[in-house]
Scaffold this active site. Structure first.
Site, PDB file in Angstrom:
ATOM      1  CB  CYS A   9      -0.898   0.004   1.238  1.00 44.50           C
ATOM      2  SG  CYS A   9      -1.943   1.462   1.370  1.00 44.50           S
ATOM      3  CB  CYS A  54      -2.169  -1.756   7.468  1.00 45.22           C
ATOM      4  SG  CYS A  54      -3.632  -2.329   6.567  1.00 45.22           S
ATOM      5  CD  GLN A  70     -16.555 -11.844  14.605  1.00 40.81           C
ATOM      6  OE1 GLN A  70     -15.653 -11.024  14.508  1.00 40.81           O
ATOM      7  NE2 GLN A  70     -16.868 -12.404  15.763  1.00 40.81           N
ATOM      8  CB  CYS A  79     -11.576  -8.671  19.084  1.00 39.38           C
ATOM      9  SG  CYS A  79     -12.501  -7.491  20.077  1.00 39.38           S
ATOM     10  CB  CYS A  82      -3.284   5.095   6.144  1.00 40.10           C
ATOM     11  SG  CYS A  82      -4.713   4.131   6.637  1.00 40.10           S
TER      12      CYS A  82
END
Length: 446
Positions: free
Chosen positions: A71, A80, A280, A402, A77
């Site tokens: 990317c 990620c 999810q 999570c 950003c």
């Protein structure tokens, strides 16, 4: 070298997307952008009495598992965190984090299985929340920087489906032509706040959701027409009215185009997901998790099950197919309504939905449960819920988490009366530090 810049050897990986090393005096430092086995120079960004935080200035010795990120916005950003390392290594690091948190917080040093991978490394996201901004007399649409409210204007995101990227390329111009006022969170003036995109991988459906501060959205008709002309992949267009700046996707909504629901199919069940309901984020891994949980509970068909934080019934439907009865507890009215509809779609008559806060429900629950399954938010179940589970004394518990740290905190409470029989990490979010974990527990024989 200035005293604010230090040479650090990165010893291990820490939850939150940090390499962990030590300063010369022995103080721990969490380093953004560094990985185990690397020697880096680090600029300290924050120092506390017991720990410090820093960012990589230069990599002196580079890990051999690093790769070129896919990317162009990676590192700017905040979406990620670990796209610049080999996928197999990502899976290893996520397992290490689960091992570390359970050992440190829950004092568990038993087996943690290898992380189950996502079959697709990219394009897996079925939901993305983008923010509108107005800068230099231009409408921009993108994702926020890490630890910042500043929006990175993007036109392509490798972890998103192609229909999302088409929307990123077309919608800013459509919105600009419409003359709708973009919301400013500082002044709280303006109308249009967010674009949320949702996708069904099983049915190839794309939903575009426009979130406004006010009920008034006079430009909606123009925007709708333009989208249908320019982005044929979009099957549903929704308007959500949400005056809160805390949560992006909440509040009453109306359908501007299409059916107003996403349809998702798994191996044995079908779901209809309303625009504001949780599902999810990685369909491929959600399917694997439902399979893992239901198969490893070894259901006989005679069990009464409590499904806490049940949502729209992601686990509920399969559990109901394989057991005597399921009581599904969920606080969101939209999700409860959808869950009941999904039970009907799947012709299941042994599900009872309870619209309630989980703690309040459990405190007044006088029945029994052979199995309790829980899938709480990131903050975990907490002391009160764990206390009530211990009171009810189910034979088995399946805890889906999570967040490894809140999972470990809750497991520490439950393991007094329960043996841990399986710990299985899943890679729900490739390219990020996040990891989903399923812990299966069985009541100790007294």
């Amino acid at each position: 070298m200035s005293e604010n810049v230090n040479t650090i050897y990165i010893e291990k990986w820490a939850y939150g997307g940090y390499g962990l090393g030590k300063l010369s005096g022995g103080k721990l430092i969490f380093v953004e952008g560094a990985y185990p086995g690397e020697l880096v120079t680090v600029k300290i960004t924050e120092e506390k009495s017991d720990v410090a935080f820093g960012k990589v200035e230069e990599i002196l010795e580079r890990a051999n598992y690093r790769r070129v990120p896919k990317c162009k916005y990676f590192g700017v950003c905040g979406g990620c965190h670990i796209m610049d390392i080999d996928y197999k290594k990502q899976l290893e690091l996520k397992r290490e984090v689960v091992v570390d948190q359970l050992k440190r917080i829950a004092k568990f040093d038993g087996k943690v299985s290898d992380t189950i991978e996502s079959d697709i490394e990219f394009g897996y996201r079925n939901k993305m929340e983008y923010t509108f901004t107005y800068e230099n007399n231009k409408v921009k649409l993108g994702l926020k920087m890490r630890n910042s409210n500043k929006v990175v204007d993007i036109d392509d995101c490798p972890i998103s489906p192609t229909s999302f990227n088409k929307a990123l390329q077309e919608i800013p111009e459509i919105v600009e032509i419409s003359k709708v006022k973009i919301y400013n969170p500082k002044s709280r003036a303006g109308t249009l706040k967010h674009l949320v995109m949702r996708y069904s991988h099983s049915n190839n459906q794309t939903m575009a959701i426009f979130v406004t501060k006010t009920e008034r959205f006079e430009e909606a008709e123009f925007i709708r027409t333009q989208i249908l002309n320019r982005i044929p992949q979009i099957n549903s267009i929704i308007h959500v009215m949400n005056s809160s700046d805390e949560i992006v996707l909440r509040g009453p909504y109306k359908t501007l185009y299409g059916s107003g629901v996403l349809e998702v199919e798994m191996d044995y069940e079908k779901f209809q997901i309303p625009p504001t309901a949780f599902f999810q984020n990685n369909y491929n891994v959600a399917v694997k998790m439902v399979d893992f949980v239901t198969k490893n509970l070894n259901l006989t068909g005679s069990e009464n099950i409590l499904d806490l934080y049940a949502g729209i019934g992601t686990f509920t439907m399969r559990l109901a197919m394989l057991s005597k009865s399921v009581v599904a507890v969920e606080s969101s009215h939209i999700s409860v309504k959808a869950g009941k509809a999904n039970a009907n779609i799947n012709n299941l008559r042994n599900i009872r939905y309870e619209e309630s806060d989980v703690v309040e429900f459990l405190k007044s629950y006088t029945g029994n449960a052979d199995i309790i399954i829980l899938d709480p938010p990131r903050s975990g179940a907490g002391k009160e819920v764990c206390k009530e589970i211990l009171r009810i004394k189910p034979h088995k518990i399946a805890y889906i988490s999570c967040d490894p740290s809140t999972l470990a905190r809750d497991i520490a409470l439950l393991k007094e009366d329960y043996n841990i029989i399986a710990v299985q990490p899943f890679d729900m979010f490739p390219q990020t530090y996040h990891v989903e974990t399923v812990v299966l527990m069985e009541r100790k024989e007294r």
